[in-house]
Design a protein around this motif. Structure first.
Motif, short mmCIF file in Angstrom:
data_model
loop_
_atom_site.label_atom_id
_atom_site.label_comp_id
_atom_site.label_asym_id
_atom_site.label_seq_id
_atom_site.Cartn_x
_atom_site.Cartn_y
_atom_site.Cartn_z
N GLU A 22 47.59 27.19 39.16
CA GLU A 22 48.82 26.53 39.62
C GLU A 22 49.51 27.36 40.71
OE1 GLU A 22 53.24 25.73 37.83
OE2 GLU A 22 51.55 25.39 36.47
N LYS A 23 49.66 28.65 40.46
CA LYS A 23 50.33 29.53 41.43
C LYS A 23 49.52 29.67 42.72
CE LYS A 23 52.98 32.26 38.12
NZ LYS A 23 54.32 32.13 38.63
N LEU A 24 48.20 29.79 42.58
CA LEU A 24 47.35 29.94 43.76
C LEU A 24 47.28 28.65 44.58
CD1 LEU A 24 44.52 32.11 42.22
CD2 LEU A 24 46.11 32.80 44.03
N GLU A 25 47.32 27.51 43.91
CA GLU A 25 47.32 26.24 44.66
C GLU A 25 48.60 26.07 45.46
OE1 GLU A 25 46.23 23.29 41.73
OE2 GLU A 25 44.09 23.59 42.15
N LYS A 26 49.72 26.54 44.92
CA LYS A 26 50.98 26.52 45.68
C LYS A 26 50.84 27.36 46.94
CE LYS A 26 54.22 25.70 41.91
NZ LYS A 26 55.29 26.27 41.08
N LEU A 27 50.22 28.54 46.80
CA LEU A 27 49.98 29.40 47.97
C LEU A 27 49.07 28.69 48.97
CD1 LEU A 27 49.24 33.12 47.01
CD2 LEU A 27 51.21 32.18 48.18
N SER A 28 48.02 28.07 48.46
CA SER A 28 47.05 27.40 49.31
C SER A 28 47.69 26.23 50.06
CB SER A 28 45.88 26.90 48.46
OG SER A 28 44.95 26.22 49.25
N ASN A 29 48.60 25.52 49.40
CA ASN A 29 49.30 24.41 50.07
C ASN A 29 50.22 24.92 51.17
OD1 ASN A 29 48.05 22.54 48.41
ND2 ASN A 29 49.74 22.47 46.95
N LYS A 30 50.81 26.07 50.94
CA LYS A 30 51.72 26.66 51.92
C LYS A 30 50.97 27.33 53.07
CE LYS A 30 56.00 29.31 51.63
NZ LYS A 30 56.82 30.13 50.73
N TYR A 31 49.84 27.96 52.74
CA TYR A 31 49.03 28.67 53.72
C TYR A 31 47.62 28.07 53.69
CZ TYR A 31 52.87 31.96 53.36
OH TYR A 31 54.12 32.54 53.35
N ASP A 32 47.36 27.10 54.55
CA ASP A 32 46.11 26.36 54.49
C ASP A 32 44.90 27.17 54.96
OD1 ASP A 32 46.87 26.41 57.11
OD2 ASP A 32 46.58 24.26 57.47
N MET A 33 45.12 28.40 55.39
CA MET A 33 44.00 29.24 55.85
C MET A 33 43.22 29.85 54.69
SD MET A 33 46.33 32.26 57.43
CE MET A 33 47.87 32.63 56.65
N VAL A 34 43.74 29.76 53.47
CA VAL A 34 43.07 30.36 52.30
C VAL A 34 41.85 29.51 51.93
CG1 VAL A 34 43.32 31.05 49.90
CG2 VAL A 34 45.24 31.32 51.45
N ILE A 35 40.70 30.16 51.83
CA ILE A 35 39.44 29.48 51.54
C ILE A 35 39.05 29.63 50.07
CG2 ILE A 35 36.97 29.43 52.06
CD1 ILE A 35 37.78 30.67 54.83
N ARG A 36 39.21 30.84 49.56
CA ARG A 36 38.74 31.14 48.21
C ARG A 36 39.59 32.22 47.57
NH1 ARG A 36 32.63 33.27 46.78
NH2 ARG A 36 33.27 34.53 45.02
N ALA A 37 39.70 32.17 46.24
CA ALA A 37 40.39 33.21 45.49
C ALA A 37 39.50 33.69 44.36
CB ALA A 37 41.70 32.67 44.92
N ASP A 38 39.37 35.00 44.24
CA ASP A 38 38.66 35.61 43.11
C ASP A 38 39.71 36.29 42.24
OD1 ASP A 38 35.76 35.24 43.86
OD2 ASP A 38 36.48 36.26 45.65
N VAL A 39 39.78 35.88 40.98
CA VAL A 39 40.79 36.41 40.06
C VAL A 39 40.08 37.20 38.97
CG1 VAL A 39 42.69 35.80 38.52
CG2 VAL A 39 42.19 34.35 40.50
N PHE A 40 40.48 38.45 38.79
CA PHE A 40 39.87 39.34 37.81
C PHE A 40 40.92 39.73 36.77
CE2 PHE A 40 37.99 40.01 41.95
CZ PHE A 40 36.63 39.88 41.71
N PHE A 41 40.58 39.56 35.51
CA PHE A 41 41.46 40.02 34.42
C PHE A 41 40.76 41.16 33.70
CE2 PHE A 41 42.60 35.46 34.73
CZ PHE A 41 43.96 35.59 34.97
N LYS A 42 41.51 42.24 33.47
CA LYS A 42 40.95 43.32 32.66
C LYS A 42 42.07 44.03 31.92
CE LYS A 42 40.57 46.80 36.32
NZ LYS A 42 39.64 47.59 37.12
N GLU A 43 41.67 44.67 30.85
CA GLU A 43 42.63 45.38 30.02
C GLU A 43 42.32 46.86 30.08
OE1 GLU A 43 44.49 44.62 25.61
OE2 GLU A 43 43.06 43.21 26.43
N GLU A 44 43.36 47.66 30.16
CA GLU A 44 43.19 49.10 30.29
C GLU A 44 44.03 49.78 29.22
OE1 GLU A 44 42.90 51.16 34.37
OE2 GLU A 44 45.00 51.29 33.79
N ASN A 45 43.46 50.78 28.57
CA ASN A 45 44.23 51.55 27.59
C ASN A 45 45.18 52.48 28.33
OD1 ASN A 45 42.99 50.41 25.38
ND2 ASN A 45 41.37 51.94 25.33
#
Length: 99
Positions: A22-45
């Protein structure tokens, strides 16, 4: 825009993906130059309760890739911080392109 999710020792979550999308699509609508997003989730102690849930987002667009990372107490805040950081970078990138 294509969105790819990756998890590093974190359980896959439809809720997190929906929120990030949802948040990335808002960015994409505002900035149409965005082609792809890679989202990484990780947990760190960490020794702090206020960090450790990490969200990295890499955006592909014409020109250099943009990258943001945030480590917060939960993934929701990490997503928000990373997207806010990327929005600032996109704004600067767009200003450079307009000049």
């Amino acid at each position: 825009m294509q969105i790819i999710f990756e998890y590093d020792e974190v359980a896959q979550s439809d809720r997190l993906e929906a929120m990030a999308k949802e948040k990335l699509e808002k960015l994409s609508n505002k900035y149409d130059m965005v082609i792809r997003a890679d989202v990484f989730f990780k947990e760190e102690n960490t020794s702090s309760d206020e960090t450790g849930k990490i969200c990295n987002i890499r955006l592909s667009l014409p020109g250099p890739r943009l990258f943001a990372e945030s480590s917060e107490e939960n993934f929701v805040k990490s997503i928000g911080e990373s997207v806010d950081n990327l929005e600032r970078q996109l704004r600067k990138q767009k200003e450079k392109m307009n000049h």
